[in-house]
Structures are given as C-alpha cells and as structure tokens.
Scaffold this active site. Structure first.
Site, short mmCIF file in Angstrom:
data_model
loop_
_atom_site.label_atom_id
_atom_site.label_comp_id
_atom_site.label_asym_id
_atom_site.label_seq_id
_atom_site.Cartn_x
_atom_site.Cartn_y
_atom_site.Cartn_z
N GLY A 1 3.46 3.36 13.84
CA GLY A 1 4.23 2.16 14.17
C GLY A 1 3.73 1.53 15.46
O GLY A 1 3.59 0.31 15.58
N LYS B 1 0.84 -1.20 0.00
CA LYS B 1 0.00 0.00 0.00
C LYS B 1 0.87 1.25 0.00
O LYS B 1 1.54 1.55 0.98
CB LYS B 1 -0.91 0.04 1.22
CG LYS B 1 -1.95 1.15 1.06
CD LYS B 1 -2.61 1.57 2.34
CE LYS B 1 -1.86 2.63 3.07
NZ LYS B 1 -1.80 3.95 2.38
N GLU C 1 10.21 0.81 10.41
CA GLU C 1 11.22 1.85 10.22
C GLU C 1 10.51 3.17 10.48
O GLU C 1 9.65 3.58 9.69
CB GLU C 1 11.81 1.75 8.81
CG GLU C 1 13.15 2.41 8.70
CD GLU C 1 13.05 3.80 8.12
OE1 GLU C 1 12.90 4.74 8.94
OE2 GLU C 1 13.11 3.94 6.91
N GLU D 1 10.29 15.34 15.98
CA GLU D 1 10.61 15.26 14.56
C GLU D 1 9.74 16.29 13.82
O GLU D 1 8.52 16.27 13.93
CB GLU D 1 10.29 13.86 14.05
CG GLU D 1 10.71 13.64 12.64
CD GLU D 1 10.47 12.20 12.17
OE1 GLU D 1 9.44 11.61 12.55
OE2 GLU D 1 11.32 11.70 11.43
N CYS E 1 13.37 10.57 7.11
CA CYS E 1 13.33 10.04 8.47
C CYS E 1 14.69 10.11 9.15
O CYS E 1 14.77 10.28 10.35
CB CYS E 1 12.78 8.62 8.48
SG CYS E 1 13.54 7.60 7.23
P1 ADP Z 1 4.07 9.82 7.50
O1 ADP Z 1 4.57 10.61 8.65
O2 ADP Z 1 5.13 9.35 6.59
O3 ADP Z 1 2.87 10.39 6.83
P2 ADP Z 1 2.33 7.77 8.49
O4 ADP Z 1 2.79 6.83 9.52
O5 ADP Z 1 1.20 8.68 8.79
O6 ADP Z 1 3.65 8.52 8.12
O7 ADP Z 1 1.97 7.03 7.14
C1 ADP Z 1 2.74 6.02 6.59
C2 ADP Z 1 1.86 5.00 5.92
O8 ADP Z 1 1.06 4.35 6.91
C3 ADP Z 1 0.90 5.54 4.90
O9 ADP Z 1 0.88 4.65 3.81
C4 ADP Z 1 -0.43 5.55 5.64
O10 ADP Z 1 -1.54 5.42 4.78
C5 ADP Z 1 -0.30 4.33 6.51
N1 ADP Z 1 -1.15 4.33 7.71
C6 ADP Z 1 -1.65 5.39 8.40
N2 ADP Z 1 -2.36 4.97 9.47
C7 ADP Z 1 -2.31 3.61 9.48
C8 ADP Z 1 -2.82 2.59 10.34
N3 ADP Z 1 -3.53 2.87 11.42
N4 ADP Z 1 -2.53 1.31 10.05
C9 ADP Z 1 -1.77 1.00 8.98
N5 ADP Z 1 -1.28 1.90 8.13
C10 ADP Z 1 -1.52 3.20 8.36
#
Ligand code: ADP
Length: 785
Positions: free
Chosen positions: A249, A192, A266, A397, A300
């Site tokens: 995470g 995804k 990560e 961050e 990151c």
């Molecule tokens: P960033 O700070 O890079 O936007 P995120 O952690 O918000 O980081 O997003 C990274 C990825 O995780 C994206 O592909 C987002 O759609 C997905 N994502 C966001 N929330 C969830 C969740 N609860 N479970 C799984 N994936 C998620």
C-alpha cells in the site's frame, strides 16, 4: 469399530465435496489460461505463464498468463475505449448487467465455491456459505445503485478506467467488492487477481462473456507484483483500488503521488477482540473461533488480539482451549473441517517464524494435542497468553491462525490497549451492557466495530480502515464515493463567483501602517516564530502590505502537539456546542467585516466585501452541518442494526489555496472544525494577512485553545513537515501540482489521508469537504434475547 463405540465417540467420517466439476472446467481449458482483454482471451505479450497450486496437496491446478507492461497497456486501452459508451450507458442498463452477473454467480455457485477452495485452501463450508453468497449479494446490491445513480448521485460522474489489485485471501469476494461498485457507477476496470489465486476471477471473466457484457468493460489480467506495479504506474488509469499489505500500500501511495489518480487502500490490521467480564463467555468463545480461525486467520480484519478483563481471563482461556481441542484441520474440501490449508509455504514459514518469535519474547504458547496433516500447507490453531503489549506478536500482523491474548482491568485500559496499534481496521466488543459496549465502540479507532459479534460483512455496510489500515470504504453508500467525481459545472456556487472577478481599487489611504508583524497562533496563543524571521506580504501590484512570521518545522510540531492535546476534548464536545462556536466566529467576524474587506482588497485586488460575506455564509453553513451531518443505518441482514457513523479524522493539516483566502479558510477549516477535527492551518503565502487577523476573531469566539492553530510561512516546506508528521491524521493541500506529489509521497509514514486541490479556482462544495473531513465507522449491533 462397533456401533456402540461409534455412538459413544461420534467420530467424523469423511464428508468430501466433489472436486470433479471444477477439475473438468480446468480440463476444458486444457489447464492453461490467457488474459481476458476486450472481451477476448489473448496470449500474453510476455509469452510467460505461471502455475497456480492447490495448497492443500501441493498439486498444480493450472497455468495462467503472466501479464507484462505491454499487456497492461492493452488492457487499459481496451478499458478506455469501452468507457466511452459504458459511462453513457443508462443506469438501468448497467443495473441489468450487474443483476445478470449476480444471477450467474448464484447459478454456478457450487462450481465457484469448489474452485475457490481448490485454489485457496479455505474450507468449502466457508466458500459455499460465506464467500460466494456474499459475492452474489454484492452484485445485486450494486445493481441497485446503478439503477439509482441518476437520482441519488445527481451531479456525479464516473472516474474512467479503474485499476484494481486484490489479494489471495478472499479472491472472488475481493473481486466483487471492487468490480461491482466500479461498474455500477459507470467506470470500466482492469483487475489483477493475486498470483496465488487467479482461478475464480477467470471463471468470472467467462461469465462476463456469457452475459454479453460489452468488451473492455471488465478486463482481467493475471500476473505478479510487477504486473500490479505496471497497472499502478499506467498513465491511462484514473483510479487505483488496492487491497493487500500495508507494505505494498505504501509503495502504491508513493507511485501514484502527484499523478492525480484517485486511490483507495484496504490494508493490514491487528484487530482487538475485547471481552468484558459481563460478556456471555460461551458466545465470546465461538466469536474467537470465527475471529481468528475463519479462513485460517488469513483475514485482514481478523480478531488477532484477544483482550480479556482480568477477572475472567483464566476461565475464558480454559473454555477456549477446550474449544480449540475440538477444532478440525484438514482437507478443505471436507465439509466437516474448520480450518483448511495455509495459502503457500512462504506464508506458513512466516507464521512459524512469528510464533517462534512469540516464544522467544516470553509469551506462553498453547496448541491442541492433535497433529495437523503432514502433507500440504497446514498450521494448528494457536493461542498465546501472557503476551506483552509491545511484543512482536501483539503488534505485527501474522495473517495466520495465531491469537495473542492480553488482559486489562478497566474499560479505559481496554480502550488504550485496543488502540495500541498502528492499524485500525476493525474491533469486536463483547459485553451484555450495551452502554459500555457502545461507549467503548466510539473510542476504538477502527473502521468497523462489531458488538457481540465478529466478521460480519454485507454489501450494504461500508468496510475500510482508520490509520495504517488504509483509506476509502468498500460497500454501502459510502463506498460509492470512491468511484465517482463531481461534475465540473460553471455554476454560481454560493458566494463563490460573486466574490470573483470583481476588482476593488485599494486606495492609498486604506493601507494600514506597516508596523504590525503578525505572529503565529498556536495553542490559543499568539507566539513568535521559532525561526526569528518574518516574511513580507505584497499586493498584486507589488506594494508591501504587511509582514508575517516565517514558521518552520518546529512551529508545525508545536502546533500539531497543541492540536493533538485538544483533539479528544473537541471530538467529544456536543455537536450543538460546536455549532454555537462556529456561529460565534461568524458573529465576531461580521463585527469587523469592513476591516477584513479592506485587508482582502489590498492583498488580492478583489472585492473584499463580497468575500467577507461569502466567508460569513461559509461559517454559517459549517455551523449548520455541525449537528446535522448524520450517519446512516444500513439495512444489513440478520436481526441487527448497523450504524454508519461519520467520525472526525483527528488532527488535520490544511494548506490553503491562494484565491479567496478568507473564504477558503472559512469553508475548508470551518467545515473540518465543525466535524470535530483539530487543525493546523497554513494560510496562502500570497495572502496570509486575513488569516493572521483572524487570530483575534478566534480568541474572542470560545474556540478551545489548540483546536485551531495557524502557522504562516512557506507552503511546501510546512506541507512537507505536516505530511511527514506521524501524529497528523490528514493533510489537505491546495497548491501547485508539484506539491501534490510531495505531500502524497511524504504521507506514507502513517498512511495519512491526503486531499490535493488546485491553488486557485473554485473551492470544493461543502458536501465534498464534509466527506473529506470525516471517516465512516460501521458499528454492528445484533439484538435478540
Ligand atoms: P498479501 O499480504 O495479501 O499477499 P500483497 O500486498 O503482497 O498482499 O499483495 C496483494 C496484491 O498486490 C497482489 O495481487 C500482488 O500481486 C499485488 N502487488 C504486489 N506488489 C505490488 C506492487 N509493487 N505494486 C502493485 N501491486 C503489487
């Protein structure tokens, strides 16, 4: 403008890369994309689409499908179906597919680069010269591992279906980091992309079609956080690989807790960029440009904290400001632009909010005199000086082009400041004194250290975090372990099966008197449990064979404190000395072999003699590895050595299994100790007496106080305290499956590593334990006069 004026000012003219081929590609798809499942484009069950926007001008680029739980299910099923054949496909054949992907990416490199720049806003110079070449390199490199898997990873098998969730800052590169090793090792994937940047992943899906990749091996489903969550929760997924925020995470760690799904994370960072007074300052300034203004600081591992030695701070800042004044922010497709657009208004607002906070908290703000384009999502390079170490901008961050500068006086202070963060992704160290640089490199808690360089990446080098920056590595040989599992074999592992299945009849005379209640072993001393309670230990036939202290959360806290205090000393103890101590443990155990054998037979009803022998052998094996578990030198490009060094994880909690209690103690704790960890061990509640007898062996074997602590008591209660404790770096839990979830969920406070094992059955191989007991640090050392 006259020619003379032009010659004097040398202004930049526009140098745009053409957007047309990428726009044509979007048009050929009528600006609307479906989901890529089982090798075909499918309409989403949700019947919903969402727009992807060019952040440089706010214009819509295309509409992409929003996958819901039904779509996720279809994709996982397609991947499962494809896994049957793909996992059996010869390494050489998988290598050919990966090679074909690399080739295709190279052949369409410019289309990928332009599309990435349009969707993400990063400068074309970066997508063209960094992102896309690294993507191709990743596929080539892993084609090699597919080829070599049968010989180099003999005894390992793919995991199955891997769910991969990636962020928007390096869209195609993150895809490559995830897809290439997964496929090389024989897994199938459901990936995804981030909602802001789905386009290059969709172009990649087309490549999969074009090269004839078997349907279902790669599935690409676009969507949002909900789609990600559905993928994480799908029971048909064997592993989740995630890159993104520490916040998400944490959610994923909780959601997968106890499910048996393998996980690599990560996450975020607040990486230090340390400049010593003997550094080549001009190089260091260029380093800063790369560290914090590469990809607008949306990296990151961005060097977002500048730590400068006091004597050169003002000089460094002056050079930095002069350099910042010359940076150019603007149209990402312009080849002469240094910083492009911020990904989206929401991110821009976050940056503005944190910068405002920095000003409010008293730091000194500096920005160049020129203005950024008014239209689109732009933010100027920003320098904060006089930043307090505990302030928001020094700790949080920002994920933007904002640098927070602090000063230090001594190398010790530099290390302390560098480690004054909950993260541990990367660090950059600048000094012309390689002794100093390497000394500091070993002390900074981070997964990658760049010496006199920054933001160097290569497929041959592992990348990943310490602490709350996550766990698992991507790239290098170490990254492969994330995508394989040991093949279960009915082998007679050394000393293991010989100790099993043999029943000894514990005779009545051999029963010890029930008068000695073992205490706990904390900080090198035998201490009474805080609770003031003891717990009976029974033989399999129900007879009482002894009593042990009932440890509680306070005892665990004391043990963790002791282990933490001993950590630095034990980590730095020479490998040879660690080996000597482990041999000494074995020697002293063998002196008392008969007594231990008898005790084991009483508790387990098994052949204690064979188990003592196996435990001695395990201690010998751990001792042997203590000075032989070597790192690697990765062949990354450029004139440079990249040292991949296994380091101890730190303070570890180990909850032992019920079977073969002494062997488990020797194999698990002995190996963890050999690698430089300090331990809080909870013996099996069913058979704890061999561990408590072991106190005296520890006391007589030169094991430094606090290195090896033992707390007896209820397994899950103590496990929970260990998992929740923020000063524990890893927990290994052998016990019933319900406990796995408990430990994994509770571990999210500091994102500690967890390893869950069954409470009975064969112990893992030493090789696997060694890997679990260490984390790889990659130190990049460029050279050349
Ligand atoms: P960033 O700070 O890079 O936007 P995120 O952690 O918000 O980081 O997003 C990274 C990825 O995780 C994206 O592909 C987002 O759609 C997905 N994502 C966001 N929330 C969830 C969740 N609860 N479970 C799984 N994936 C998620």
């Amino acid at each position: 403008m006259t020619l003379t004026e032009i010659m004097q000012t040398l202004p930049y003219g526009p140098a745009p890369e053409a957007a047309q081929p990428a726009m044509d590609w979007l048009k050929a798809h009528k600006g609307k994309f479906q989901l890529f499942i089982a090798g075909k484009w499918r309409t989403p069950a949700s019947r919903e689409w969402f727009a992807t926007i060019n952040p440089a001008n706010g214009q819509k680029l295309a509409e992409v499908a929003l996958a819901n739980a039904t779509d996720v299910d279809k994709a996982v099923k397609a991947a499962r179906k494809a896994f049957v054949e793909w996992s059996q496909t010869r390494g050489h054949v998988r290598a050919r597919y990966l090679y074909a992907m690399a080739r295709q990416i190279q052949k369409h490199a410019r289309l990928f680069a332009v599309l990435e720049t349009l969707d993400n806003g990063k400068p074309i110079r970066e997508t063209r010269d960094i992102d896309i070449p690294l993507v191709a390199r990743h596929f080539y490199y892993h084609a090699g591992w597919a080829q070599l898997m049968e010989s180099e990873l003999a005894g390992y098998a793919p995991l199955g279906v891997v769910g991969q969730i990636i962020p928007w800052n390096f869209p195609l590169l993150m895809l490559a980091w995830k897809v290439a090793p997964a496929l090389a090792m024989g897994n199938t994937v459901v990936l995804k992309p981030a909602e802001f940047t789905p386009l290059t992943a969709l172009l990649f899906a087309e490549i999969c079609q074009n090269i004839g990749l078997p349907p279902g091996v790669v599935n690409i489903i676009t969507g949002d956080g909900k789609t990600g969550a559905a993928l994480v929760e799908h029971p048909g997924v064997d592993k989740i690989a995630f890159t993104g925020s520490t916040e998400v995470g944490r959610i994923i760690r909780k959601a997968t807790a106890g499910s048996g799904k393998k996980l690599s994370l990560e996450l975020g960072g607040k990486s230090p960029f340390v400049v010593f007074e003997d550094a080549d300052l001009d190089s260091a300034v260029e380093g800063v440009v790369d560290a914090i203004w590469f990809n607008q600081g949306q990296v990151c591992c961005a060097g977002s904290r500048l730590l400068v030695q006091e004597g050169i701070a003002e000089k460094m800042y002056a050079k930095l400001r002069a350099r910042m004044e010359k940076l150019r922010v603007g149209d990402p497709l312009d080849k002469a632009v240094d910083l492009g657009a911020i990904i989206a208004p929401v991110q821009l607002e976050k940056i503005q909010r944190l910068v405002q906070k920095g000003v409010e908290e008293g730091a000194k703000l500096w920005q160049p005199s020129w203005a950024v384009p008014a239209e689109g999502c732009f933010y100027p390079p920003t320098l904060f000086t006089e930043v307090a170490p505990a302030s928001t901008i020094a700790q949080e961050e920002i994920f933007g082009p904002v640098l927070a500068a602090l000063t230090f006086r001594t190398p010790e202070e530099a290390v302390r400041l560098a480690n004054n963060t909950r993260y541990g992704l990367a660090a950059s160290i600048w000094s012309e004194d390689i002794n100093l640089a390497l000394d500091v490199a070993t002390q900074i808690k981070a997964g990658t250290i760049w010496i006199n360089s920054t933001n160097l990446f290569d497929a041959a080098s592992g990348f990943g975090g310490y602490r709350e920056s996550g766990f698992g590595r991507e790239g290098g040989r170490e990254g492969l372990w994330e995508y394989v599992k040991k093949i279960e074999q009915h082998r007679t592992a050394q000393g293991q099966s010989s100790a099993r299945g043999l029943t000894a009849k514990a005779s009545a005379e051999s029963l010890p008197p029930i008068d000695r209640t073992a205490k706990l072993f904390i900080g090198g001393k035998q201490v009474r449990p805080d609770s003031g309670y003891s717990k009976a230990v029974h033989a399999p036939d129900g007879r009482l064979v002894g009593e042990v202290g009932l440890g509680n959360r306070k005892d665990i806290r004391n043990a963790v404190e002791a282990a933490r205090a001993a950590q630095e000393g034990w980590r730095k103890t020479a490998a040879h000395s660690k080996a000597q101590i482990l041999y000494f443990l074995a020697e002293n155990l063998s002196q008392r072999a008969e007594e231990f054998a008898r005790r084991l037979s009483e508790q387990t009803g098994q052949d204690g003699g064979a188990e003592v022998e196996a435990a001695l052998e395990a201690l010998f094996t751990a001792a042997a590895w203590a000075d032989k578990y070597e790192g690697l030198v990765h062949p990354t490009p450029l004139r440079n050595v990249t040292l991949a060094i296994p380091e101890p994880i730190g303070v570890m909690g180990i909850l032992c299994p019920d079977d073969q209690p002494l062997l488990a103690l020797a194999r698990l704790a002995g190996t963890a100790l050999a690698m430089g960890n300090t331990l809080v061990v909870v013996p099996s509640p069913l058979a704890p007496l061999s561990a408590t007898d072991f106190y005296q062996v520890l006391e007589t074997s030169d094991v430094p106080a606090g290195t090896f602590n033992i707390v007896t008591g209820e397994r899950d209660e103590l496990a929970l305290t260990l998992a929740e404790h923020d000063d524990v770096d890893a927990v290994w839990y052998a016990g019933p499956q319900a406990g796995w979830a408990l430990v994994e969920k509770a571990s999210t406070g500091n994102m500690k590593r967890t390893w869950t094992l069954p409470s009975s059955g064969p112990l893992p191989d030493t090789e696997e334990i060694l890997r679990q007991a260490t984390q790889v640090k990659n130190i990049w050392v460029p050279y050349g006069a």
